[in-house]
Design a protein around this motif. Structure first.
Motif, PDB file in Angstrom:
ATOM      1  N   GLY A  34       0.797  -1.215   0.000  1.00 40.51           N
ATOM      2  CA  GLY A  34       0.000   0.000   0.000  1.00 40.51           C
ATOM      3  C   GLY A  34       0.825   1.258   0.000  1.00 40.51           C
ATOM      4  O   GLY A  34       2.040   1.242   0.185  1.00 40.51           O
ATOM      5  N   ALA A  35       0.109   2.371  -0.242  1.00 43.75           N
ATOM      6  CA  ALA A  35       0.734   3.677  -0.254  1.00 43.75           C
ATOM      7  C   ALA A  35       0.277   4.493   0.928  1.00 43.75           C
ATOM      8  O   ALA A  35       1.008   5.358   1.428  1.00 43.75           O
ATOM      9  N   VAL A  36      -0.949   4.284   1.392  1.00 44.97           N
ATOM     10  CA  VAL A  36      -1.459   4.973   2.577  1.00 44.97           C
ATOM     11  C   VAL A  36      -1.840   3.915   3.590  1.00 44.97           C
ATOM     12  O   VAL A  36      -2.059   2.758   3.222  1.00 44.97           O
ATOM     13  N   PRO A  37      -1.934   4.269   4.878  1.00 42.41           N
ATOM     14  CA  PRO A  37      -2.213   3.264   5.924  1.00 42.41           C
ATOM     15  C   PRO A  37      -3.452   2.447   5.628  1.00 42.41           C
ATOM     16  O   PRO A  37      -3.472   1.239   5.902  1.00 42.41           O
ATOM     17  N   GLU A  38      -4.458   3.080   5.058  1.00 41.07           N
ATOM     18  CA  GLU A  38      -5.721   2.365   4.826  1.00 41.07           C
ATOM     19  C   GLU A  38      -5.543   1.210   3.843  1.00 41.07           C
ATOM     20  O   GLU A  38      -6.393   0.327   3.763  1.00 41.07           O
ATOM     21  N   ASP A  39      -4.460   1.245   3.073  1.00 42.20           N
ATOM     22  CA  ASP A  39      -4.236   0.171   2.104  1.00 42.20           C
ATOM     23  C   ASP A  39      -3.870  -1.149   2.773  1.00 42.20           C
ATOM     24  O   ASP A  39      -4.006  -2.208   2.201  1.00 42.20           O
ATOM     25  N   PHE A  40      -3.360  -1.042   4.029  1.00 44.86           N
ATOM     26  CA  PHE A  40      -2.945  -2.269   4.717  1.00 44.86           C
ATOM     27  C   PHE A  40      -4.130  -2.853   5.454  1.00 44.86           C
ATOM     28  O   PHE A  40      -4.857  -2.129   6.130  1.00 44.86           O
ATOM     29  N   ALA A  41      -4.305  -4.171   5.349  1.00 48.13           N
ATOM     30  CA  ALA A  41      -5.450  -4.823   6.004  1.00 48.13           C
ATOM     31  C   ALA A  41      -5.014  -5.406   7.338  1.00 48.13           C
ATOM     32  O   ALA A  41      -3.884  -5.850   7.492  1.00 48.13           O
ATOM     33  N   TRP A  42      -5.957  -5.367   8.315  1.00 48.87           N
ATOM     34  CA  TRP A  42      -5.666  -5.933   9.630  1.00 48.87           C
ATOM     35  C   TRP A  42      -5.818  -7.439   9.578  1.00 48.87           C
ATOM     36  O   TRP A  42      -6.802  -7.946   9.073  1.00 48.87           O
ATOM     37  N   VAL A  43      -4.860  -8.174  10.097  1.00 51.10           N
ATOM     38  CA  VAL A  43      -4.945  -9.628  10.191  1.00 51.10           C
ATOM     39  C   VAL A  43      -4.522 -10.060  11.582  1.00 51.10           C
ATOM     40  O   VAL A  43      -3.958  -9.268  12.348  1.00 51.10           O
ATOM     41  N   GLY A  44      -4.799 -11.300  11.889  1.00 51.39           N
ATOM     42  CA  GLY A  44      -4.296 -11.792  13.165  1.00 51.39           C
ATOM     43  C   GLY A  44      -5.318 -12.654  13.864  1.00 51.39           C
ATOM     44  O   GLY A  44      -6.429 -12.819  13.350  1.00 51.39           O
ATOM     45  N   PRO A  45      -4.985 -13.212  14.990  1.00 57.12           N
ATOM     46  CA  PRO A  45      -3.646 -13.113  15.617  1.00 57.12           C
ATOM     47  C   PRO A  45      -2.553 -13.740  14.756  1.00 57.12           C
ATOM     48  O   PRO A  45      -2.797 -14.750  14.117  1.00 57.12           O
ATOM     49  N   ALA A  46      -1.390 -13.112  14.796  1.00 59.78           N
ATOM     50  CA  ALA A  46      -0.230 -13.575  14.043  1.00 59.78           C
ATOM     51  C   ALA A  46       0.992 -13.325  14.905  1.00 59.78           C
ATOM     52  O   ALA A  46       0.913 -12.567  15.881  1.00 59.78           O
ATOM     53  N   PRO A  47       2.110 -13.944  14.596  1.00 58.46           N
ATOM     54  CA  PRO A  47       3.313 -13.690  15.416  1.00 58.46           C
ATOM     55  C   PRO A  47       3.631 -12.188  15.483  1.00 58.46           C
ATOM     56  O   PRO A  47       3.608 -11.496  14.458  1.00 58.46           O
ATOM     57  N   ALA A  48       3.875 -11.744  16.705  1.00 60.41           N
ATOM     58  CA  ALA A  48       4.099 -10.307  16.905  1.00 60.41           C
ATOM     59  C   ALA A  48       5.416  -9.866  16.295  1.00 60.41           C
ATOM     60  O   ALA A  48       6.366 -10.643  16.240  1.00 60.41           O
ATOM     61  N   SER A  49       5.445  -8.650  15.818  1.00 64.37           N
ATOM     62  CA  SER A  49       6.684  -8.116  15.234  1.00 64.37           C
ATOM     63  C   SER A  49       6.841  -6.652  15.646  1.00 64.37           C
ATOM     64  O   SER A  49       7.030  -5.785  14.822  1.00 64.37           O
ATOM     65  N   PHE A  50       6.690  -6.428  16.950  1.00 61.76           N
ATOM     66  CA  PHE A  50       6.792  -5.047  17.437  1.00 61.76           C
ATOM     67  C   PHE A  50       8.181  -4.473  17.179  1.00 61.76           C
ATOM     68  O   PHE A  50       9.192  -5.119  17.457  1.00 61.76           O
ATOM     69  N   GLY A  51       8.217  -3.282  16.612  1.00 58.80           N
ATOM     70  CA  GLY A  51       9.501  -2.635  16.336  1.00 58.80           C
ATOM     71  C   GLY A  51       9.987  -2.891  14.931  1.00 58.80           C
ATOM     72  O   GLY A  51      10.929  -2.262  14.466  1.00 58.80           O
ATOM     73  N   GLU A  52       9.322  -3.854  14.243  1.00 60.42           N
ATOM     74  CA  GLU A  52       9.708  -4.090  12.847  1.00 60.42           C
ATOM     75  C   GLU A  52       8.447  -4.058  11.999  1.00 60.42           C
ATOM     76  O   GLU A  52       7.340  -4.141  12.525  1.00 60.42           O
ATOM     77  N   LEU A  53       8.663  -3.971  10.690  1.00 58.25           N
ATOM     78  CA  LEU A  53       7.488  -4.023   9.825  1.00 58.25           C
ATOM     79  C   LEU A  53       6.875  -5.414   9.918  1.00 58.25           C
ATOM     80  O   LEU A  53       7.554  -6.390  10.212  1.00 58.25           O
ATOM     81  N   ASN A  54       5.582  -5.472   9.680  1.00 49.08           N
ATOM     82  CA  ASN A  54       4.893  -6.740   9.868  1.00 49.08           C
ATOM     83  C   ASN A  54       5.162  -7.679   8.698  1.00 49.08           C
ATOM     84  O   ASN A  54       5.584  -7.262   7.615  1.00 49.08           O
ATOM     85  N   ALA A  55       4.886  -8.955   8.974  1.00 47.75           N
ATOM     86  CA  ALA A  55       5.096  -9.949   7.931  1.00 47.75           C
ATOM     87  C   ALA A  55       4.214  -9.614   6.737  1.00 47.75           C
ATOM     88  O   ALA A  55       3.027  -9.315   6.893  1.00 47.75           O
ATOM     89  N   GLY A  56       4.790  -9.593   5.608  1.00 52.06           N
ATOM     90  CA  GLY A  56       4.035  -9.358   4.382  1.00 52.06           C
ATOM     91  C   GLY A  56       3.663  -7.913   4.155  1.00 52.06           C
ATOM     92  O   GLY A  56       2.847  -7.596   3.297  1.00 52.06           O
ATOM     93  N   GLN A  57       4.194  -7.025   4.926  1.00 55.04           N
ATOM     94  CA  GLN A  57       3.859  -5.615   4.740  1.00 55.04           C
ATOM     95  C   GLN A  57       4.846  -4.991   3.748  1.00 55.04           C
ATOM     96  O   GLN A  57       6.052  -4.953   4.004  1.00 55.04           O
ATOM     97  N   GLU A  58       4.331  -4.473   2.646  1.00 50.98           N
ATOM     98  CA  GLU A  58       5.212  -3.932   1.619  1.00 50.98           C
ATOM     99  C   GLU A  58       4.755  -2.541   1.225  1.00 50.98           C
ATOM    100  O   GLU A  58       3.866  -2.372   0.411  1.00 50.98           O
ATOM    101  N   PRO A  59       5.319  -1.562   1.791  1.00 53.52           N
ATOM    102  CA  PRO A  59       4.932  -0.189   1.427  1.00 53.52           C
ATOM    103  C   PRO A  59       5.532   0.212   0.092  1.00 53.52           C
ATOM    104  O   PRO A  59       6.629  -0.195  -0.253  1.00 53.52           O
ATOM    105  N   PHE A  60       4.748   0.980  -0.655  1.00 50.78           N
ATOM    106  CA  PHE A  60       5.306   1.518  -1.899  1.00 50.78           C
ATOM    107  C   PHE A  60       6.376   2.535  -1.533  1.00 50.78           C
ATOM    108  O   PHE A  60       6.148   3.383  -0.676  1.00 50.78           O
ATOM    109  N   PRO A  61       7.516   2.443  -2.208  1.00 54.10           N
ATOM    110  CA  PRO A  61       8.621   3.329  -1.788  1.00 54.10           C
ATOM    111  C   PRO A  61       8.269   4.809  -1.888  1.00 54.10           C
ATOM    112  O   PRO A  61       8.670   5.594  -1.052  1.00 54.10           O
ATOM    113  N   GLU A  62       7.548   5.205  -2.915  1.00 51.59           N
ATOM    114  CA  GLU A  62       7.318   6.622  -3.130  1.00 51.59           C
ATOM    115  C   GLU A  62       6.153   7.146  -2.286  1.00 51.59           C
ATOM    116  O   GLU A  62       5.898   8.336  -2.245  1.00 51.59           O
TER     117      GLU A  62
END
Lengths: 253, 800
Positions: free
Chosen positions: B286-314
């Motif tokens: 995604g490009a804006v926060p709304e583009d990312f969907a909430w999933v879970g429960p999943a292994p926590a990744s506090f402090g790092e980007l979440n599994a499968g989270q791929e922000p558009f660079p620009e």
């Protein structure tokens, strides 16, 4: 020749009414060693202090070296005092000051009043102070505190202080009364040297008649403020003795 | 002989016997009556001593005093609510006990009751051994609570409490609330805070970490509080505007705060149902926060980007958002955004999903000082106690400086022999007013001269050095008179002139140094503020005191000249002429003194009656002068020394008997409330007290050295420096130390009257019944006084 010191009809009445001196008159010649004897409280100390007006006489005159001491202004009086050395029974050193400072204090009447307040003395005065200390055998004690010295040493510092004044007259108020006989003679010998070799007149009050016989040229005796005897030491016979010291007195020494 | 005293006769024993007994009996009765009066007037009362309520008050205060407020623990309230129905109404369904399954819980047995019934509230899952205060939260549109009781939790973190249901009825559920304080940021509670490099406790980082990814994330452990389900959380920017509002267990509309009216976005997953090491999180491209969907429960990744989270660079610029949630055993939120984004002043606000109201806000980027730490009260106390000691230090210094010279004129043995012939005295007194005027004029000239270079520090320094050298050389030359030689015209005119110029030069030097100090002070103010200020103020003080100093010196010199003139008159004129001259001079001098006294009385009394304050005193003074002149016919010298001695002693004793606490009232009127008034009052009292103590030391010195020095022809000043000073230095130091000690003690209470120092704080806290705060000040006073006592006695031992 006019006497160097003329004391005429000297009267001292203390505030409490005590008549310490009662019409005392006598002369002192140049180079003379005059002993003053009498019982304790007979007025010897008062007499000596009236001469340089450490005590203000009530009546009478003291003429020293042709100057009327009794009517001198404060400034004139200082000029008179600086030529009259004084030695005390209890040495009267400033205990907490150094020996050399005590000796230099003898020059206070001569030096610049401002410089002396910050303890600065001319170099020749300092040299002279060491010389005088050397003369009384205390050169090595110059930087000790005065109260570290023994009684005999303290009195020698007192002598050195008096000598710093280049005195024409030395008043010695029972200078050896607080010292043992051996020390007494050593101090008296300094007075003798001052008197005989330098020609300084000495008026010395004494208790011991043997010292009077040994050192004095002439004696005056006081009893309750009245001059009761004037003459040579040899003239004091038993009758005179009883007159001076009272009927119950016994001769000792 | 006058000495023959009649010996006192033997005591008449028999006659005395009964008189003595009677006297003793009367004395006993008198003492009895005296104590009775004392009891009456001091309200001695055993009732008050034994009164139960008074005792309770006393114990409360004593306990407060025993626990001085020095240490502060940062605390936060933990709130747990349990519903209760008053009265019972089966038609109303009770909401679930607030709070998740974990953490503290609260239940009420029975869950419905009538007013006046006894119900039991049971708490569990609290911290062990903590105070819990229980409140009843009635159904009300206002935020009111009724306090019920306080209990302490057991070692297992439970408590049970029975209470009477208050007279509050409602159809809606009401609540019993348990509130405990939990320390945050404390050493024992470190896990809750982050630690920065300075080891300060930091609740969370102040910025997102740097990263080469377009997005970085930061975990935020939440403080311990109950997160409501259903509920929501909003992220608010530094201006108070909502960035986003997420909810769980359903959507709602925010009802309060800056988010009011905003609809929540349901994340659709349950952040409570996460196990250990699990979370709900955003993922996807995604490009804006709304583009990312909430999933879970999943292994926590506090402090790092979440599994499968791929922000558009620009994309994803300047937006921070909530990226991960876990409300399990240790609730945690993760925010993400462009690397390096500032997190300070962002706020997380938690909402209750039932009513859409916010109940908790957590500020991000919050720095907490590590607790326990010194409380504000402790820091205030420290500031004031430093002020107190410094106040005493200044007052002692000023008092000592003034008391040393004054002590000499209050010493009988030095002053007794100061006797001046009446002519001299009269002319000297007449010279004083003239001298005052001359002194003021000289100060004015000196100022004019100094103004030539003032303002330029280089010229100041050059001029100051030149003037000081000239004074030094000139003064030494001027007094260095060979007194045996006859006086030349140089001695008579040039030397006094040089002396006079030296005096003028002295005041020029004062003005120059004052100006220099002010210049240097102004320059240093920028670098070291308080030192610059000190220098500047010293300059001002020197400038201010120059004129009065010049007036006093002028008065002294002209009086001296008058005295000299008197001496000339007495020596040059015939005695009878002197005696005749004495009468008018003495009369004029007496009148001068009397008019001065009259002026002082007039100043205080404001009578506006010149007959009473000018003419009559003048006449009385003149008559007294004539009387003295008449007496002086026989006995010339007047004991001026002893008169000055008595005046000085009287003034010192009067000043000494006024407590500084009273003096400070006058100074507060003059310079305002504060430590300056206190130090002035203490300085004045110190001057009087020390001058008296010092002068007694001077009186007790041995007179031998004094007469020996006088016999050498020393002047009065030389006598003091060579015979008096060496004898008095140790006792003077000792008394100064002792006085400093006393001043520290006095300055602790001088604040009661507005004189600054710790007393001000102490009084304030006592008046506000803040005994724990007051106890801190009392403790500080005790420590300072005891250590001063120890220090001063050690120093005195060393110096004496």
């Amino acid at each position: 020749m006019a006497p160097m010191l003329e004391v005429r009809d000297l009267v001292k009445v203390y505030d409490d009414g005590t008549r310490a001196l009662d019409g005392v008159s006598f002369d002192v010649a140049d180079n003379e060693f005059l002993a003053v004897i009498g019982l304790s409280g007979s007025g010897k100390s008062t007499l000596l202090r009236c001469i340089n007006r450490l005590i203000e006489p009530t009546e009478g005159t003291v003429v020293w070296d042709g100057i009327d001491v009794t009517s001198a202004s404060q400034e004139d009086l200082r000029r008179i005092r600086r030529r009259i050395g004084m030695i005390f029974q209890h040495f009267n050193l400033v205990n907490r000051s150094k020996v050399i400072t005590n000796v230099l204090a003898g020059r206070l009447g001569y030096v610049n009043p401002i410089l002396s307040l910050i303890n600065r003395f001319p170099a020749e005065d300092v040299a002279k102070a060491y010389e005088q200390l050397d003369r009384v055998g205390l050169a090595d004690k110059a930087h000790n505190r005065a109260d570290e010295l023994s009684g005999g040493q303290q009195q020698r510092v007192g002598v050195a202080r008096a000598l710093m004044q280049d005195p024409k007259l030395v008043l010695a108020d029972e200078p050896v009364a607080s010292l043992d006989p051996v020390l007494a003679h050593s101090i008296m010998r300094y007075l003798e040297i001052i008197n005989k070799e330098e020609g300084t007149a000495v008026i010395c009050s004494l208790h011991h008649l043997d010292l009077v016989h040994r050192y004095a040229d002439r004696v005056i005796a006081l009893n309750e403020g009245v001059l009761v005897f004037e003459g040579t030491p040899e003239e004091i016979d038993d009758a005179k003795f009883k007159e001076i010291y009272g009927k119950e007195a016994e001769r000792v020494g | 002989m006058a000495d023959d005293r009649v010996p006192a006769g033997p005591p008449e024993k028999k006659k005395r016997g009964w008189r003595r007994s009677l006297a003793i009996a009367v004395a006993i009765v008198a003492a009895f009556v005296l104590y009775a009066i004392a009891f009456q007037t001091t309200d001695v009362s055993l009732d008050q001593l034994q009164s139960e309520t008074r005792r309770e008050q006393l114990f409360k205060i004593l306990r407060a005093l025993a626990r001085p407020d020095l240490i502060h623990y940062d605390q936060e309230d933990l709130v747990v609510d349990a519903p209760i129905l008053v009265p019972c109404n089966p038609a109303v369904e009770l909401p679930a006990t607030s709070g998740p399954g974990t953490g503290p819980t609260l239940t009420v047995e029975p869950s419905c009751a009538s007013p006046g019934d006894i119900v039991t509230v049971i708490g569990s899952g609290f911290r062990a051994d903590v105070d819990v205060s229980l409140k009843f939260v009635p159904d009300s549109e206002f935020d009111v609570t009724l306090p019920l009781d306080r209990v302490q939790t057991s070692a297992e973190g439970t408590f049970t409490l029975s209470f009477e249901v208050p007279e509050r009825t409602s159809d809606n559920p009401q609540f019993v609330r348990a509130v405990t304080s939990i320390p945050i940021g404390s050493w024992s509670n470190r896990v809750e805070v982050w630690t920065d490099t300075n080891l300060n406790g930091v609740r969370d980082p102040s910025a997102l970490p740097a990263s080469d990814q377009p997005l970085s994330a930061s975990p935020l452990p939440l403080p311990e509080f109950t997160i409501r389900d259903p509920g929501g959380v909003a992220l608010i920017d530094e201006n108070g505007n909502p960035i986003e509002l997420l909810s769980w267990g359903g959507a709602f509309e925010a009802q309060s705060g800056s988010t009011a009216g905003l609809a929540s976005t349901d994340i659709g997953v349950d952040p409570f149902s996460v196990g250990e090491g699990q979370s709900v999180q955003r993922t996807g491209r995604g490009a804006v926060p709304e583009d990312f969907a909430w999933v879970g429960p999943a292994p926590a990744s506090f402090g790092e980007l979440n599994a499968g989270q791929e922000p558009f660079p620009e994309a994803i610029r300047s937006r921070v958002f909530i990226n991960e949630l876990a409300f399990g055993d240790s609730p945690e939120v993760e925010v993400a955004g462009p690397p390096g984004s500032d997190l300070t002043n962002l706020t997380l606000i938690f909402f209750d999903g039932e009513d859409g109201k916010q109940y908790k806000s957590v500020k991000l980027g919050d720095t907490i000082e590590l607790s326990p730490r010194l409380s504000d009260n402790a820091i205030n106390t420290w500031d004031r106690i430093v002020e107190t000691v410094m106040l005493a230090f200044l007052a002692t210094t000023v008092g000592t400086l003034l008391a040393v010279p004054l002590s000499f004129i209050a010493a009988r043995n030095l002053m007794r022999d100061v006797k001046v012939p009446l002519v001299n005295l009269g002319l000297a007194i007449l010279g004083i007013p003239v001298g005052l005027a001359v002194g003021v004029q000289i100060a004015r000239w000196a100022r004019q001269v100094a103004l030539l270079v003032e303002g330029n520090w280089v010229l100041d320094v050059v001029a100051l050095v030149a003037v000081l050298l000239a004074i030094w050389r000139g003064a030494i030359w001027a007094v260095d008179v060979d007194e045996d030689a006859t006086r030349t015209i140089v001695d008579r005119i040039a030397r006094p002139t040089v002396m006079f110029l030296a005096a003028v030069g002295f005041f020029v030097a004062q003005y120059l140094s004052a100006d220099l100090l002010m210049i240097v002070g102004t320059a240093t103010t920028r670098a070291i503020g308080f030192i610059g200020n000190f220098l500047f103020t010293m300059g001002e003080i020197i400038q201010t005191i120059t004129t009065p100093m010049a007036a006093l010196v002028g008065a002294g010199i002209v009086a001296q000249l008058g005295s000299r003139l008197g001496y000339l008159i007495r020596t040059k004129l015939p005695r009878s002429t002197v005696k005749i001259l004495e009468f008018p001079i003495a009369a004029a001098a007496g009148a001068t003194v009397a008019v001065f006294i009259g002026a002082v009385v007039e100043w205080f009394g404001q009578f506006g009656n010149p007959v009473a304050t000018v003419y009559v005193p003048a006449a009385i003074g003149a008559v007294y002068g004539l009387y003295l002149a008449f007496r002086a016919l026989k006995n010339e010298a007047v004991g001026t020394g002893i008169v000055i001695y008595y005046i000085a002693r009287t003034v010192f004793n009067a000043l000494r008997s006024i407590e500084p606490l009273v003096m400070v009232i006058v100074f507060v009127v003059w310079v305002g409330i504060g430590p300056f008034a206190g130090s002035l009052a203490l300085a004045l009292h110190t001057t009087a007290a020390l001058a008296k103590l010092y002068s007694e030391q001077v009186e007790s010195i041995s007179s031998g050295p004094l007469e020996a020095i006088r016999a050498t022809g020393a002047t009065r000043m030389q006598t003091i420096v060579y015979a008096v000073v060496p004898q008095i230095v140790p006792p003077y130091i000792s008394f100064t130390m002792y006085r400093w000690d006393i001043n520290v003690r006095m300055s602790t209470i001088i604040g009661f009257a507005g004189g600054g120092g710790i007393g001000f704080l102490l009084q304030q806290n006592i008046n506000l019944l803040q005994y724990r705060q007051a106890a801190a000040q009392m403790l500080a006073i005790a420590i300072v006084v005891a250590s001063m006592d120890y220090l001063s006695s050690r120093l005195r031992e060393r110096f004496v």
